[in-house]
Structure formats: C-alpha cells, structure tokens
Design a protein around this motif. Structure first.
Motif, short mmCIF file in Angstrom:
data_model
loop_
_atom_site.label_atom_id
_atom_site.label_comp_id
_atom_site.label_asym_id
_atom_site.label_seq_id
_atom_site.Cartn_x
_atom_site.Cartn_y
_atom_site.Cartn_z
N GLU A 218 31.91 39.12 41.31
CA GLU A 218 32.30 37.75 40.97
C GLU A 218 33.47 37.74 40.00
O GLU A 218 34.41 36.94 40.14
CB GLU A 218 31.11 37.01 40.36
N ARG A 219 33.42 38.63 39.01
CA ARG A 219 34.52 38.72 38.06
C ARG A 219 35.82 39.11 38.75
O ARG A 219 36.88 38.52 38.51
CB ARG A 219 34.19 39.74 36.97
N LEU A 224 41.13 37.87 40.97
CA LEU A 224 42.04 37.80 42.11
C LEU A 224 42.50 36.37 42.35
O LEU A 224 43.68 36.12 42.64
CB LEU A 224 41.33 38.34 43.37
N GLU A 225 41.56 35.43 42.22
CA GLU A 225 41.92 34.02 42.40
C GLU A 225 42.92 33.58 41.33
O GLU A 225 43.90 32.88 41.63
CB GLU A 225 40.65 33.16 42.33
N ARG A 226 42.66 34.01 40.09
CA ARG A 226 43.59 33.66 39.01
C ARG A 226 44.96 34.26 39.24
O ARG A 226 46.00 33.58 39.10
CB ARG A 226 43.03 34.15 37.68
N ARG A 229 46.73 32.41 41.94
CA ARG A 229 47.19 31.10 41.46
C ARG A 229 48.43 31.26 40.58
O ARG A 229 49.40 30.50 40.73
CB ARG A 229 46.08 30.41 40.69
N LEU A 230 48.39 32.24 39.66
CA LEU A 230 49.55 32.45 38.78
C LEU A 230 50.78 32.88 39.58
O LEU A 230 51.90 32.45 39.29
CB LEU A 230 49.21 33.51 37.73
N ALA A 231 50.56 33.70 40.60
CA ALA A 231 51.68 34.14 41.43
C ALA A 231 52.26 32.96 42.21
O ALA A 231 53.49 32.84 42.36
CB ALA A 231 51.21 35.24 42.39
N ALA A 232 51.36 32.09 42.72
CA ALA A 232 51.83 30.91 43.45
C ALA A 232 52.60 29.97 42.54
O ALA A 232 53.65 29.41 42.93
CB ALA A 232 50.63 30.19 44.08
#
Length: 254
Positions: A218-219, A224-226, A229-232
C-alpha cells in the motif's frame, strides 16, 4: 492388581490406574527450543483457524495406553484432523488416543542438545508405533544435532520414509508436507531459521508477514501514485511554459 482412582477433570469421570501418572523430569534446555516451538504453533494455528475439526497443540502429552498413564509422549508440536478440538481442550486432560479415536496426523520436534538423540530414536519409534502419519524435525543449529536442518517423514507400512529436500531460489531448503499441504523451509537468513509457505504461491503463511507485506505494498502504491501525480504536474507546467513561449514568439512586435 493396581488400585484405582477417579480422574475428575476428564471428559466424564474415569477410573484409571493409580500410576496415572508420574511427573516427568523437566528438559534442562527447554527454553532454547521455546521461541521456535511457539512460532511453529502460532503459524499452524493461524493456518487452520477457520476449520472446526483441527486441533493444534504445542504442549501436553499424547497417551497411547489406557492401562498405563505413564506410557505417553510429549511432542513439541502436533496437529490432529477430523476431531473435536473443544472436546480435547475443555474435557480431556491430555490427548488420549483411545478417547479421541485416532492419533494425531502430524508431529514436529525441535532439536536441543538434551532431546536430539531421543527425537531420532525412541520418539521416532513410538510415533511410528502409534500411527503418526508425518513426523518432522527442525534443527535450529542447521544440522549439528539432527544431521540436517530439516527432515520430514511419512509413515508407509509402519515405517517412516523421508520426504525429498528441495533447494529454493532464495537459498532455503524445503520439503512438502502432504498432510498439511504446506512447505517447510529452513535457512539461516530466515527469522527463527524457518518459514512455512503456501505450496502454490511460495509465500509465507505468517499473518504478521502478510500484513506487513500488505502495508508495504500500500505504501509503495501511494508513493507510485504520488510520483506519477508530481511527474504529471511537472509535465503540465512544462507544457504551459512552452505554450507561453510560443505565444510570445509568434506575437507581433510591439
């Protein structure tokens, strides 16, 4: 003829021989085995907790002669299938084969200097005699006491025959228990020196390890999601900056 007395904490009151029973001598190095035995019992109890016909124990005696209470044996850990565990726990002082109707299906011993020779000799013979389907031995020293770190045997025609040991990619050695449908692993890098794993997935059955892996997954997913998002967001800023640059470049001179 032996005198008799009533054992009042049995399933129902029983009249048993007066020699039922003498206290055994304590094992002098039993504390060395305790952490491993407790962990084995914990893993196997967790594995079969949803079944109401399985009894798992890391203590007590197996009695195999109703006429002599001193004819008993104390495994480090054992499992019996197709029994009423509540009756064993609440109504019987120990595992009486003649009361329960069958011997345990699985026994494991953990080596210590004071018990190893007995585990390899007298106990092994007794387990075969009373009909224990599988007898396993785990040596936390890596084989100094038993000759090898892990041994599993199945009872065939009254004699124990070894399960083949396999080598795993992670450097552990393992063997498959047909009775439990589980794999026992041994390796110096493993916690307690051993692990119990699902034969299909190869993953540990430890509830704590599974939960820990779940939290880590989960972490990692959140990270990965963060990162995505930051890359996007960074890419979006770059595009906006490029659009602004092109707009200025194409604008007529003031």
């Amino acid at each position: 003829m032996a005198t008799t007395r009533t054992i009042t904490n049995a399933f129902v009151n029983r009249v048993l021989p007066d020699i039922f029973y003498e206290d055994p001598e304590p094992v002098e190095d039993g504390m060395q085995q305790a952490p491993v035995i407790i962990e084995i019992a914990h893993l196997l109890t967790a594995q079969f907790r949803k079944r109401d016909d399985v009894f798992v124990s890391a203590g007590g005696f197996i009695f195999y002669d109703r006429s002599n209470g001193n004819r008993r044996i104390a495994p480090d850990c054992y499992i019996s299938f197709d029994v009423d565990p509540k009756a064993v726990l609440e109504n019987l002082p120990n595992y009486w084969i003649w009361e329960i109707g069958k011997p345990p299906d699985f026994v494991m011993e953990v080596a210590s200097p004071s018990t190893a020779s007995n585990d390899l000799g007298r106990k092994r013979d007794l387990y075969a005699q009373v009909g224990i389907a599988e007898y396993w031995r785990l040596d936390p020293t890596g084989g100094d006491l038993y000759g090898q770190p892990l041994t599993g045997e199945r009872l065939i025609d009254g004699e124990y025959q070894h399960f083949e040991l396999q080598n795993d990619a992670d450097g552990t050695v393992w063997a498959y228990s047909e009775v439990l449908d589980l794999r026992f692993h041994w390796g110096e890098e493993l916690e307690y020196g051993f692990d119990v794993r699902d034969p299909e997935t190869g993953r540990t059955i430890s509830p704590e390890a599974i939960e820990r892996e779940g939290r880590l997954a989960e972490r990692d997913a959140r990270l990965l999601e963060r990162d995505a998002r930051l890359a996007a967001e960074a890419r979006e800023r770059e595009l906006l900056a490029e659009i602004e640059r092109l707009r200025r470049q194409s604008a007529p001179d003031a």
